[in-house]
Design an enzyme around this catalytic site. Structure first.
Site, PDB file in Angstrom:
ATOM      1  N   GLY A  11       0.842  -1.201   0.000  1.00 54.43           N
ATOM      2  CA  GLY A  11       0.000   0.000   0.000  1.00 54.43           C
ATOM      3  C   GLY A  11       0.872   1.244   0.000  1.00 54.43           C
ATOM      4  O   GLY A  11       1.807   1.340   0.782  1.00 54.43           O
ATOM      5  N   ARG A  71       1.009  -5.102  -5.287  1.00 51.88           N
ATOM      6  CA  ARG A  71       1.018  -6.303  -4.442  1.00 51.88           C
ATOM      7  C   ARG A  71       1.432  -7.409  -5.405  1.00 51.88           C
ATOM      8  O   ARG A  71       0.919  -7.508  -6.508  1.00 51.88           O
ATOM      9  CB  ARG A  71      -0.364  -6.568  -3.878  1.00 51.88           C
ATOM     10  N   ASP A 102       4.717  -4.064   6.607  1.00 51.99           N
ATOM     11  CA  ASP A 102       5.275  -5.317   7.141  1.00 51.99           C
ATOM     12  C   ASP A 102       5.346  -6.416   6.087  1.00 51.99           C
ATOM     13  O   ASP A 102       6.275  -7.214   6.084  1.00 51.99           O
ATOM     14  CB  ASP A 102       4.514  -5.772   8.396  1.00 51.99           C
ATOM     15  N   THR A 125       3.736   3.102   5.421  1.00 48.53           N
ATOM     16  CA  THR A 125       2.353   2.619   5.493  1.00 48.53           C
ATOM     17  C   THR A 125       1.556   3.583   6.362  1.00 48.53           C
ATOM     18  O   THR A 125       2.046   4.015   7.409  1.00 48.53           O
ATOM     19  CB  THR A 125       2.253   1.195   6.073  1.00 48.53           C
ATOM     20  N   ASP A 127      -0.818   2.798   8.110  1.00 50.66           N
ATOM     21  CA  ASP A 127      -1.451   2.059   9.211  1.00 50.66           C
ATOM     22  C   ASP A 127      -0.762   2.239  10.571  1.00 50.66           C
ATOM     23  O   ASP A 127      -1.377   2.009  11.603  1.00 50.66           O
ATOM     24  CB  ASP A 127      -1.500   0.557   8.884  1.00 50.66           C
ATOM     25  N   ASP A 129       1.382   0.311  11.927  1.00 52.66           N
ATOM     26  CA  ASP A 129       1.207  -0.991  12.577  1.00 52.66           C
ATOM     27  C   ASP A 129       2.522  -1.741  12.787  1.00 52.66           C
ATOM     28  O   ASP A 129       2.510  -2.952  13.013  1.00 52.66           O
ATOM     29  CB  ASP A 129       0.234  -1.854  11.754  1.00 52.66           C
ATOM     30  N   ARG A 171      -6.086  -1.319   8.618  1.00 46.95           N
ATOM     31  CA  ARG A 171      -6.061  -2.795   8.737  1.00 46.95           C
ATOM     32  C   ARG A 171      -6.410  -3.207  10.162  1.00 46.95           C
ATOM     33  O   ARG A 171      -7.427  -2.811  10.666  1.00 46.95           O
ATOM     34  CB  ARG A 171      -4.686  -3.337   8.355  1.00 46.95           C
TER      35      ARG A 171
HETATM   36  P1  ADP Z   1       2.497  -3.890   2.914  1.00 50.15           P
HETATM   37  O1  ADP Z   1       3.938  -3.888   2.587  1.00 50.15           O
HETATM   38  O2  ADP Z   1       1.867  -2.538   2.732  1.00 50.15           O
HETATM   39  O3  ADP Z   1       2.207  -4.528   4.255  1.00 50.15           O
HETATM   40  P2  ADP Z   1       1.522  -6.304   1.608  1.00 50.15           P
HETATM   41  O4  ADP Z   1       1.232  -7.029   2.867  1.00 50.15           O
HETATM   42  O5  ADP Z   1       0.501  -6.393   0.520  1.00 50.15           O
HETATM   43  O6  ADP Z   1       1.731  -4.735   1.824  1.00 50.15           O
HETATM   44  O7  ADP Z   1       2.918  -6.815   1.063  1.00 50.15           O
HETATM   45  C1  ADP Z   1       3.490  -6.233  -0.099  1.00 50.15           C
HETATM   46  C2  ADP Z   1       4.201  -7.277  -0.889  1.00 50.15           C
HETATM   47  O8  ADP Z   1       5.300  -7.802  -0.145  1.00 50.15           O
HETATM   48  C3  ADP Z   1       3.381  -8.493  -1.253  1.00 50.15           C
HETATM   49  O9  ADP Z   1       2.529  -8.259  -2.351  1.00 50.15           O
HETATM   50  C4  ADP Z   1       4.482  -9.483  -1.612  1.00 50.15           C
HETATM   51  O10 ADP Z   1       4.997  -9.199  -2.897  1.00 50.15           O
HETATM   52  C5  ADP Z   1       5.562  -9.138  -0.594  1.00 50.15           C
HETATM   53  N1  ADP Z   1       5.501 -10.069   0.539  1.00 50.15           N
HETATM   54  C6  ADP Z   1       4.654 -10.036   1.583  1.00 50.15           C
HETATM   55  N2  ADP Z   1       4.869 -11.076   2.424  1.00 50.15           N
HETATM   56  C7  ADP Z   1       5.876 -11.789   1.897  1.00 50.15           C
HETATM   57  C8  ADP Z   1       6.564 -12.975   2.280  1.00 50.15           C
HETATM   58  N3  ADP Z   1       6.262 -13.645   3.382  1.00 50.15           N
HETATM   59  N4  ADP Z   1       7.562 -13.419   1.465  1.00 50.15           N
HETATM   60  C9  ADP Z   1       7.895 -12.755   0.343  1.00 50.15           C
HETATM   61  N5  ADP Z   1       7.286 -11.620  -0.076  1.00 50.15           N
HETATM   62  C10 ADP Z   1       6.291 -11.140   0.684  1.00 50.15           C
HETATM   63  O1  F6P Z   2      -2.061  -0.944   4.349  1.00 48.96           O
HETATM   64  C1  F6P Z   2      -2.541   0.285   3.913  1.00 48.96           C
HETATM   65  C2  F6P Z   2      -4.000   0.191   3.567  1.00 48.96           C
HETATM   66  O2  F6P Z   2      -4.420   1.461   3.108  1.00 48.96           O
HETATM   67  C3  F6P Z   2      -4.896  -0.309   4.685  1.00 48.96           C
HETATM   68  O3  F6P Z   2      -5.200   0.693   5.626  1.00 48.96           O
HETATM   69  C4  F6P Z   2      -6.097  -0.774   3.897  1.00 48.96           C
HETATM   70  O4  F6P Z   2      -6.808  -1.789   4.568  1.00 48.96           O
HETATM   71  C5  F6P Z   2      -5.476  -1.323   2.646  1.00 48.96           C
HETATM   72  O5  F6P Z   2      -4.197  -0.741   2.520  1.00 48.96           O
HETATM   73  C6  F6P Z   2      -6.259  -1.049   1.395  1.00 48.96           C
HETATM   74  O6  F6P Z   2      -5.677  -1.753   0.369  1.00 48.96           O
HETATM   75  P1  F6P Z   2      -6.017  -1.525  -1.165  1.00 48.96           P
HETATM   76  O7  F6P Z   2      -5.406  -0.216  -1.564  1.00 48.96           O
HETATM   77  O8  F6P Z   2      -5.389  -2.683  -1.828  1.00 48.96           O
HETATM   78  O9  F6P Z   2      -7.517  -1.470  -1.275  1.00 48.96           O
END
Ligand code: ADP
Ligand code: F6P
Length: 330
Positions: A11, A71, A102, A125, A127, A129, A171
């Site tokens: 995000g 993502r 994370d 982020t 969030d 978090d 989240r």
């Molecule tokens: P954010 O970084 O905002 O928390 P996501 O949870 O969607 O967003 O994670 C972003 C990207 O990081 C995922 O789409 C994936 O490509 C990568 N990722 C997340 N978890 C893992 C993991 N356990 N191993 C490898 N890549 C990961």
């Molecule tokens: O992690 C950031 C965030 O904006 C969260 O607060 C929310 O739940 C999510 O991403 C929304 O994701 P997307 O942009 O994929 O709808």
């Protein structure tokens, strides 16, 4: 270290561009060869690499990310990870700055622990978090968007003597709801860390009504259900339905602020935080301090081991939550 790259992933958040700006320009001024990877890990897998030959500018204030984000499910697979590593090797890139949440940090952890890539994470982020840092990039800006929107919303709610349930992002984390709720004087703040008790909320609204106050703002974090299941865009409706069930005559509406919270210019705090974190990330790489994540603690920029940082559990500020409730009780 001679060549580094930077990517934004997951995000997007305000402040990511400030971090990109600082990483690229501070990297160049330290004599490094600097690359940008478009669209997060997807760009790394696809070989979507940009070479920065000159300093960049005029982006720190902008929301979103000039590098693009995604993502990327493939990054969770061995095949995807191997392709990502291959892209770095093809360009001779030794250090990677990952700006994200994370999930993105978990991707960086895999690259460092399983493939020996030298990584540094910058927390981007809205969030807030991540346990190891007091604040993440974008949190201040998103919270400001919420507080401003709610203050504006009060105009119509007040003169119509209406209650409004406002759903915000985050989240599973209630920080946006808590901090924005305090800033705009919300009557009720509902967060996943505390949960939703309809009787308590109704008691508060009834008390307010007895005092002649009918325009209430209820801020609800999207992750309100403490079982951790998210139902984005619908939690406000559910909270409203539970209230109406017990107060059928209440004049009530809902609003979902949604992605507006991730849009618009970064606040000064997010710009400066992004720039300082970008500088610190480059300094880590240059000095050989790698597999770190950058954070801010007690107003000081810090770095911590990525594995240790990700193992920490975020603690909710219960004291601040109690104080917030006390502020608007009358
Ligand atoms: P954010 O970084 O905002 O928390 P996501 O949870 O969607 O967003 O994670 C972003 C990207 O990081 C995922 O789409 C994936 O490509 C990568 N990722 C997340 N978890 C893992 C993991 N356990 N191993 C490898 N890549 C990961
Ligand atoms: O992690 C950031 C965030 O904006 C969260 O607060 C929310 O739940 C999510 O991403 C929304 O994701 P997307 O942009 O994929 O709808």
């Amino acid at each position: 270290m001679k060549k580094i790259a930077v990517l934004t992933s997951g995000g997007d958040s305000q402040g990511m561009n400030a971090a990109i700006y600082a990483t690229v320009n501070y990297g160049l001024s330290n004599g490094l060869d600097v690359y940008g990877i478009a669209d997060g890990y997807q760009g790394l897998i696809d070989g979507n690499v940009i070479h920065y030959t000159r300093p960049i500018g005029n982006i720190s204030h902008l929301g979103g990310t000039v590098l693009g984000t995604a993502r990327c499910p493939d990054m969770r697979t061995t095949q995807g990870q191997q392709k990502a590593v291959q892209t770095l090797r093809t360009h001779g890139i030794e250090g990677l700055v990952v700006i994200g949440g994370d999930g993105s940090f978990n991707g960086a952890k895999v690259l460092s622990t399983q493939y020996g890539i030298k990584t540094v994470g910058i927390p981007g982020t809205i969030d807030n978090d991540l346990a190891y840092t007091d604040f993440t990039l974008g949190f201040d800006s998103a919270t400001a968007v919420v507080a401003d929107a709610v203050n504006q919303l009060r105009d119509t709610m007040s003169c119509n003597k209406r209650t409004c349930v406002v759903e915000v992002m985050g989240r599973d984390c209630g920080d946006i709801a808590l901090y924005a709720g305090i800033a705009c004087g919300a009557d009720v703040i509902l967060v996943p860390e505390v949960g939703f008790d309809a009787d308590k909320v109704v008691a508060r609204l009834q008390h307010n009504a007895q005092c002649g106050k009918f325009d209430n703002i209820i801020i609800v974090a999207e992750g309100i259900r403490s079982d951790g299941t998210l139902d984005k865009g619908h939690e406000a409706d559910k909270v409203m339905a539970a209230i109406v069930d017990k107060m059928p005559d209440i004049n009530i509406r809902t609003m979902v602020l949604g992605h507006l919270q991730r849009s618009g210019n970064a606040t000064l705090q997010d710009r400066l935080l992004g720039i300082n974190m970008g500088i610190h990330a480059v300094e880590c790489l240059v000095s050989g301090k790698t597999d770190r994540v950058i954070g801010v603690r007690n107003n000081q920029i810090i770095d911590e081991d990525i594995v240790e940082a990700l193992a920490k559990t975020k603690r909710f500020n219960d004291k601040l939550y109690a104080q917030a409730q006390a502020l608007t009780a009358f």
